[in-house]
Design a protein around this motif. Structure first.
Motif, mmCIF file in Angstrom:
data_model
loop_
_atom_site.group_PDB
_atom_site.id
_atom_site.type_symbol
_atom_site.label_atom_id
_atom_site.label_comp_id
_atom_site.label_asym_id
_atom_site.label_seq_id
_atom_site.Cartn_x
_atom_site.Cartn_y
_atom_site.Cartn_z
ATOM 1 N N ARG A 228 52.853 22.691 96.418
ATOM 2 C CA ARG A 228 52.488 22.473 95.009
ATOM 3 C C ARG A 228 50.972 22.427 94.817
ATOM 4 O O ARG A 228 50.465 22.823 93.767
ATOM 5 N N ALA A 229 50.245 21.954 95.815
ATOM 6 C CA ALA A 229 48.788 21.885 95.699
ATOM 7 C C ALA A 229 48.174 23.279 95.579
ATOM 8 O O ALA A 229 47.188 23.470 94.861
ATOM 9 N N LEU A 230 48.757 24.240 96.262
ATOM 10 C CA LEU A 230 48.234 25.604 96.233
ATOM 11 C C LEU A 230 48.869 26.454 95.149
ATOM 12 O O LEU A 230 48.243 27.367 94.607
ATOM 13 N N PHE A 231 50.131 26.140 94.825
ATOM 14 C CA PHE A 231 50.913 26.946 93.888
ATOM 15 C C PHE A 231 51.563 26.020 92.851
ATOM 16 O O PHE A 231 52.728 25.644 92.981
ATOM 17 N N PRO A 232 50.814 25.627 91.832
ATOM 18 C CA PRO A 232 51.295 24.621 90.870
ATOM 19 C C PRO A 232 52.574 25.019 90.140
ATOM 20 O O PRO A 232 53.325 24.146 89.710
ATOM 21 N N ARG A 233 52.843 26.319 89.989
ATOM 22 C CA ARG A 233 54.015 26.759 89.224
ATOM 23 C C ARG A 233 55.177 27.139 90.141
ATOM 24 O O ARG A 233 56.016 27.955 89.787
#
Length: 265
Positions: A228-233
């Motif tokens: 989630r930190a790198l890819f919020p969606r």
């Protein structure tokens, strides 16, 4: 003198719809996704890339995720992404290449599917060390057929699907056989393959589908914060009764999940 970048081989499937680019995992090649790509037509067309040291792409002297991602990015920029971003799918090692590519070259990617891998370092690569060792011990000079190779591998690699997947990279060379994968480099690079580059500021803001095999341990709850930190969606989909080779074990379900994701409004 700087070495020339390795040339990549790619296969195209379909002629209509938006473009989906597939990146295979360790020991694989682009054509591993042929069945999946055909299932996506006519809604989507696909490009199946052989990563360096695999298939018909050139071999390299070292392994590095950033270098591989940049190499694929340049290939896309000069071909299918020259007129706009594409969808990207990556499985296992190819999933790590895909994540690095999306983080470093987000303008090339409209959406991303990451298949049974996480943006973390894997503590043990013993499974792959065993697989490479088993393949390397085959005496190709004495081999008479791929069927014989399959028989010889049944004891060290009892899973039929895994053997069939690996033996796709065993090809005839004159009167003998050769591997289309750079076994020596991949073996010595297993620590790097199991790792993942550190990103402190980059994120990819496009939609991301994180696909996990229910019987695999490559996607875990503990890895979700890093994802989630790198890819919020990011959104997670788990395919039941599937292990690490999700696309080979559950091709119909896998194809349907990809088509729904990439054709969503």
């Amino acid at each position: 003198m700087t070495a020339e970048p390795a040339q990549l081989h790619a296969q195209h499937v379909g002629e209509t719809g938006e473009t989906v680019v597939f990146l295979h995992g360790l020991f694989g090649q682009g054509k591993n996704f042929t069945q999946i790509a055909k299932a996506l037509t006519p809604d989507l067309q696909s490009v199946l890339i052989d990563l360096p040291n695999h298939g018909d792409s050139e071999w390299t002297e070292t392994f590095d995720y950033i270098e591989q991602a940049d190499l694929v990015a340049e290939h896309l920029r000069s071909t299918v992404a020259s007129d706009g971003p594409v969808h990207l799918v990556g499985h296992s090692m190819g999933g790590k290449v895909a994540m690095v590519l999306a983080l470093r070259h987000p303008e090339l990617i409209s959406s991303l599917a990451v298949v049974d891998i996480s943006p973390v370092a894997r503590e043990s690569m013993g499974e792959f060390d065993h697989l490479i060792g088993s393949l390397s011990r085959l005496d190709l000079a004495e081999l008479s057929s791929r069927g014989e190779a399959d028989e010889l591998l049944q004891e060290p690699i009892p899973e039929r699907i895994v053997r069939g997947f690996l033996l796709q990279s065993l090809v005839r060379d004159g009167e003998g056989f050769r591997w289309r994968v750079n076994l020596d480099l991949l073996h010595e690079s297993l620590p790097q393959i199991g790792g993942f580059p550190e990103f402190t500021e980059e994120t990819f803001e496009g939609p991301v589908l994180w696909i996990a095999g229910a019987e695999s341990d490559y996607v875990q709850d503990d890895f979700a914060p890093a994802m989630r930190a790198l890819f919020p969606r990011v959104s997670l989909t788990t395919i039941k009764d599937a292990g690490h080779w999700v696309h080979a074990e559950k091709p119909e379900v896998f194809s349907a999940v990809l088509k729904a994701f990439f054709t969503a409004d």
